[in-house]
Design a protein around this motif. Structure first.
Motif, PDB file in Angstrom:
ATOM      1  N   VAL A  92       1.475  -1.073  -0.007  1.00 59.89           N
ATOM      2  CA  VAL A  92      -0.183   0.121  -0.216  1.00 59.89           C
ATOM      3  C   VAL A  92       0.630   0.859  -0.360  1.00 59.89           C
ATOM      4  O   VAL A  92       0.699   2.354  -0.617  1.00 59.89           O
ATOM      5  N   LYS A  93       1.253   0.933   0.686  1.00 60.11           N
ATOM      6  CA  LYS A  93       2.753   2.749   1.396  1.00 60.11           C
ATOM      7  C   LYS A  93       3.590   2.754  -0.334  1.00 60.11           C
ATOM      8  O   LYS A  93       3.363   4.272  -1.008  1.00 60.11           O
ATOM      9  N   ILE A  94       4.237   1.544  -0.954  1.00 60.17           N
ATOM     10  CA  ILE A  94       4.751   1.924  -1.917  1.00 60.17           C
ATOM     11  C   ILE A  94       3.566   2.966  -3.064  1.00 60.17           C
ATOM     12  O   ILE A  94       4.117   3.274  -4.162  1.00 60.17           O
ATOM     13  N   ALA A  95       3.221   1.581  -3.420  1.00 58.33           N
ATOM     14  CA  ALA A  95       1.537   2.171  -4.664  1.00 58.33           C
ATOM     15  C   ALA A  95       1.743   3.727  -4.086  1.00 58.33           C
ATOM     16  O   ALA A  95       1.483   4.060  -5.436  1.00 58.33           O
ATOM     17  N   ALA A  96       0.801   3.630  -3.177  1.00 57.68           N
ATOM     18  CA  ALA A  96       0.411   5.547  -2.881  1.00 57.68           C
ATOM     19  C   ALA A  96       1.929   6.079  -3.413  1.00 57.68           C
ATOM     20  O   ALA A  96       1.283   6.891  -4.219  1.00 57.68           O
ATOM     21  N   ALA A  97       2.889   5.933  -3.408  1.00 62.32           N
ATOM     22  CA  ALA A  97       3.889   6.935  -3.442  1.00 62.32           C
ATOM     23  C   ALA A  97       4.253   6.799  -4.560  1.00 62.32           C
ATOM     24  O   ALA A  97       4.771   7.755  -5.453  1.00 62.32           O
ATOM     25  N   LEU A  98       4.115   5.423  -6.396  1.00 60.43           N
ATOM     26  CA  LEU A  98       4.000   5.777  -6.791  1.00 60.43           C
ATOM     27  C   LEU A  98       3.316   6.420  -7.620  1.00 60.43           C
ATOM     28  O   LEU A  98       3.425   6.694  -8.558  1.00 60.43           O
ATOM     29  N   GLY A  99       2.483   6.957  -7.444  1.00 62.51           N
ATOM     30  CA  GLY A  99       1.058   7.512  -7.736  1.00 62.51           C
ATOM     31  C   GLY A  99      -0.334   7.016  -8.087  1.00 62.51           C
ATOM     32  O   GLY A  99      -0.321   7.694  -8.439  1.00 62.51           O
ATOM     33  N   ALA A 100       0.171   6.103  -7.725  1.00 53.54           N
ATOM     34  CA  ALA A 100      -1.169   4.859  -8.717  1.00 53.54           C
ATOM     35  C   ALA A 100      -2.551   5.131  -7.063  1.00 53.54           C
ATOM     36  O   ALA A 100      -2.525   5.662  -5.883  1.00 53.54           O
ATOM     37  N   GLU A 101      -3.937   4.993  -7.524  1.00 54.46           N
ATOM     38  CA  GLU A 101      -4.763   5.120  -7.011  1.00 54.46           C
ATOM     39  C   GLU A 101      -5.247   3.554  -5.957  1.00 54.46           C
ATOM     40  O   GLU A 101      -4.940   2.350  -6.480  1.00 54.46           O
ATOM     41  N   VAL A 102      -5.144   3.693  -4.775  1.00 52.09           N
ATOM     42  CA  VAL A 102      -5.208   2.278  -4.249  1.00 52.09           C
ATOM     43  C   VAL A 102      -5.774   1.808  -3.719  1.00 52.09           C
ATOM     44  O   VAL A 102      -6.696   2.714  -2.502  1.00 52.09           O
ATOM     45  N   THR A 103      -6.088   0.669  -3.522  1.00 53.96           N
ATOM     46  CA  THR A 103      -7.415  -0.241  -2.531  1.00 53.96           C
ATOM     47  C   THR A 103      -7.816  -1.360  -1.656  1.00 53.96           C
ATOM     48  O   THR A 103      -6.318  -2.184  -2.397  1.00 53.96           O
ATOM     49  N   VAL A 104      -7.318  -1.379  -0.740  1.00 55.77           N
ATOM     50  CA  VAL A 104      -7.324  -2.706  -0.063  1.00 55.77           C
ATOM     51  C   VAL A 104      -8.301  -3.523  -0.253  1.00 55.77           C
ATOM     52  O   VAL A 104      -9.837  -3.681   0.468  1.00 55.77           O
ATOM     53  N   LEU A 105      -8.426  -4.639  -0.446  1.00 59.53           N
ATOM     54  CA  LEU A 105      -9.172  -5.821  -0.409  1.00 59.53           C
ATOM     55  C   LEU A 105      -8.843  -6.788   0.940  1.00 59.53           C
ATOM     56  O   LEU A 105      -7.591  -7.213   0.549  1.00 59.53           O
ATOM     57  N   SER A 106      -9.471  -6.852   1.715  1.00 60.21           N
ATOM     58  CA  SER A 106      -9.495  -7.619   3.637  1.00 60.21           C
ATOM     59  C   SER A 106     -10.714  -8.223   3.907  1.00 60.21           C
ATOM     60  O   SER A 106     -11.931  -7.979   3.257  1.00 60.21           O
ATOM     61  N   GLN A 107     -10.483  -9.143   4.439  1.00 64.12           N
ATOM     62  CA  GLN A 107     -11.536 -10.062   4.827  1.00 64.12           C
ATOM     63  C   GLN A 107     -12.504  -9.937   6.078  1.00 64.12           C
ATOM     64  O   GLN A 107     -13.668  -9.067   5.422  1.00 64.12           O
ATOM     65  N   SER A 108     -12.153  -8.546   6.340  1.00 63.26           N
ATOM     66  CA  SER A 108     -12.938  -7.319   7.460  1.00 63.26           C
ATOM     67  C   SER A 108     -12.683  -5.697   6.849  1.00 63.26           C
ATOM     68  O   SER A 108     -11.284  -5.694   6.966  1.00 63.26           O
ATOM     69  N   LEU A 109     -13.304  -5.032   7.470  1.00 64.61           N
ATOM     70  CA  LEU A 109     -13.117  -4.071   7.730  1.00 64.61           C
ATOM     71  C   LEU A 109     -11.955  -3.619   8.678  1.00 64.61           C
ATOM     72  O   LEU A 109     -11.906  -2.609   9.485  1.00 64.61           O
ATOM     73  N   ARG A 110     -11.288  -4.334   9.936  1.00 61.66           N
ATOM     74  CA  ARG A 110     -11.140  -3.668  11.037  1.00 61.66           C
ATOM     75  C   ARG A 110      -9.729  -2.825  11.333  1.00 61.66           C
ATOM     76  O   ARG A 110      -9.716  -2.193  11.970  1.00 61.66           O
ATOM     77  N   LYS A 111      -9.008  -3.632   9.376  1.00 63.35           N
ATOM     78  CA  LYS A 111      -7.829  -2.420   9.704  1.00 63.35           C
ATOM     79  C   LYS A 111      -7.856  -1.165   8.788  1.00 63.35           C
ATOM     80  O   LYS A 111      -7.384  -0.680   8.054  1.00 63.35           O
ATOM     81  N   LYS A 112      -8.858  -1.113   8.958  1.00 64.11           N
ATOM     82  CA  LYS A 112      -9.766   0.451   7.972  1.00 64.11           C
ATOM     83  C   LYS A 112      -8.994   1.462   7.861  1.00 64.11           C
ATOM     84  O   LYS A 112      -8.348   2.099   7.011  1.00 64.11           O
ATOM     85  N   ASP A 113      -8.516   1.954   8.924  1.00 59.99           N
ATOM     86  CA  ASP A 113      -7.832   2.629   9.348  1.00 59.99           C
ATOM     87  C   ASP A 113      -7.033   2.783   9.160  1.00 59.99           C
ATOM     88  O   ASP A 113      -6.108   4.192   9.151  1.00 59.99           O
ATOM     89  N   ASP A 114      -5.976   2.048   9.134  1.00 54.52           N
ATOM     90  CA  ASP A 114      -4.665   1.958   9.277  1.00 54.52           C
ATOM     91  C   ASP A 114      -4.801   1.932   7.772  1.00 54.52           C
ATOM     92  O   ASP A 114      -3.625   2.915   7.191  1.00 54.52           O
ATOM     93  N   GLY A 115      -5.256   1.328   7.257  1.00 54.78           N
ATOM     94  CA  GLY A 115      -5.280   1.184   5.572  1.00 54.78           C
ATOM     95  C   GLY A 115      -5.072   2.740   4.706  1.00 54.78           C
ATOM     96  O   GLY A 115      -4.413   3.125   3.946  1.00 54.78           O
ATOM     97  N   LEU A 116      -6.436   3.202   5.140  1.00 57.87           N
ATOM     98  CA  LEU A 116      -5.973   4.753   5.016  1.00 57.87           C
ATOM     99  C   LEU A 116      -4.990   5.579   5.311  1.00 57.87           C
ATOM    100  O   LEU A 116      -4.632   6.358   4.525  1.00 57.87           O
TER     101      LEU A 116
END
Length: 348
Positions: free
Chosen positions: A193-217
């Motif tokens: 996530v960190k690297i893709a965002a730094a490269l300039g891409a629009e990043v989406t996390v696909l995780s089993q639950s929303l438990r880590k959503k705040d972290d991902g954002l």
């Protein structure tokens, strides 16, 4: 003269790791002796210590996320000097003569394959031992420089988790205008996530639950979706240019492939112990690709470290003592870490 150093080793498959001593070879003409300061714990360590990927060599000292300081150099060494901040990743040698090695793709060496940092046999005929130890001796050509802007503790996981995600993101051209999905927000995923965002891409996390959503954002994702919700696969159908799958468990690959645009690629960097299955129709309809990627070569690993230093990208870590390694293994298996355990090797 060889050097006796303290280490933590698995004495047998699935056995708890325990403190021991190992012999490091004498520093040769082109060798670098490194005082290891930090060593990351990768899920690969657990797969191999427990023989999840096949028969292994024991006793095994795992660890291929190594950060430390040069303590001694051989007489022919030109790239490093005593006191330099350096790292060692997943390999410590290769044939150096095949087309891939000459192209800086040592991870794909065809002249016998790369010599892995542990659970392998070196050119001297001796088993290799990894970073859960106080010192390591490595040929200068398989050592990388850690930029001053990166603290050694958060840099250590970059030697596997960082390069394992950076290499495919670069190869499949993640950047502005590209939509990248990262499957799994763990040790690999959080760096993806960190690297893709730094490269300039629009990043989406696909995780089993929303438990880590705040972290991902916070890590750089723009969107975060729970794969346990069937609506996710309906809503995101045909969305992504790249899906970077970082989980090491089998998935419903046909469902994930449906999320790719035409000519999109799903790249797997988590390696399940079990076979996986797909329907070829999942890739043929939109000329989609299902692929994988293995770490990166030495030049690209250095490029990744420089990129991470430039963008202030270190791993999110939990620093532990060596006597907590076995507990950490269980926590990794249970996805109970945010997001990489790092061993303070002074405690070995």
């Amino acid at each position: 003269m060889t050097t006796t150093v303290a280490a933590y080793a698995a004495p047998a498959a699935k056995a708890p790791l325990e403190r021991t001593t190992i012999e490091r070879r004498a520093v040769g003409e082109f060798d670098v002796l490194i005082d290891i300061e930090f060593a990351g714990i990768c899920h690969s360590d657990i797969h191999q210590a427990r023989e999840g990927w096949g028969t292994a060599i024991f006793p095994m000292v795992p660890g291929h996320e190594i950060a430390g300081v040069v303590a001694e150099v051989g007489t022919g060494v030109t790239k490093y000097a005593v006191g330099d901040r350096v790292g060692v990743g997943c390999m410590v040698d290769s044939c150096r003569e095949c087309d891939n090695c000459r192209a800086g793709l040592q991870q794909y060496c065809t002249g016998g394959g790369p010599i892995w940092t542990y659970n392998a046999v070196g050119k001297d005929g001796q088993p290799t031992h990894g970073g859960y130890s106080q010192k390591i001796v490595v040929d200068e050509n398989y050592v990388v420089r850690i930029p001053d802007g990166l603290p050694l503790d958060v840099a250590a996981p970059l030697l596997c988790a960082g390069i394992t995600t950076y290499s495919p993101l670069k190869h499949w051209n993640a950047g502005p205008g590209k939509k990248v999905a990262v499957v799994g927000l763990g040790g690999l995923g959080h760096m993806g996530v960190k690297i893709a965002a730094a490269l300039g891409a629009e990043v989406t996390v696909l995780s089993q639950s929303l438990r880590k959503k705040d972290d991902g954002l916070k890590l750089g994702a723009t969107h975060y979706h729970a794969t346990s919700d069937p609506k996710t696969f309906e809503d995101l159908k045909g969305t992504f240019d790249i899906i970077l799958n970082t989980v090491s468990a089998p998935l419903d690959f046909d469902a994930y492939l449906s999320l790719l645009r035409t000519d999109g690629a799903m790249v797997n960097v988590g390696i399940p112990e079990e076979p996986v299955h797909i329907l070829l129709s999942s890739v043929s309809g939109h000329r989609r690709s299902l692929s994988s990627s293995g770490i990166g070569g030495i030049p690209e690993t250095q490029e990744m470290l420089d990129f991470c230093a430039e963008h202030n990208l270190g791993a999110e870590i939990e620093l532990i003592r060596a006597d907590q390694i076995n507990e950490a293994y269980e926590r990794v298996v249970n996805s109970d870490v945010r997001y990489r355990f790092v061993i303070d090797t002074a405690t070995i």
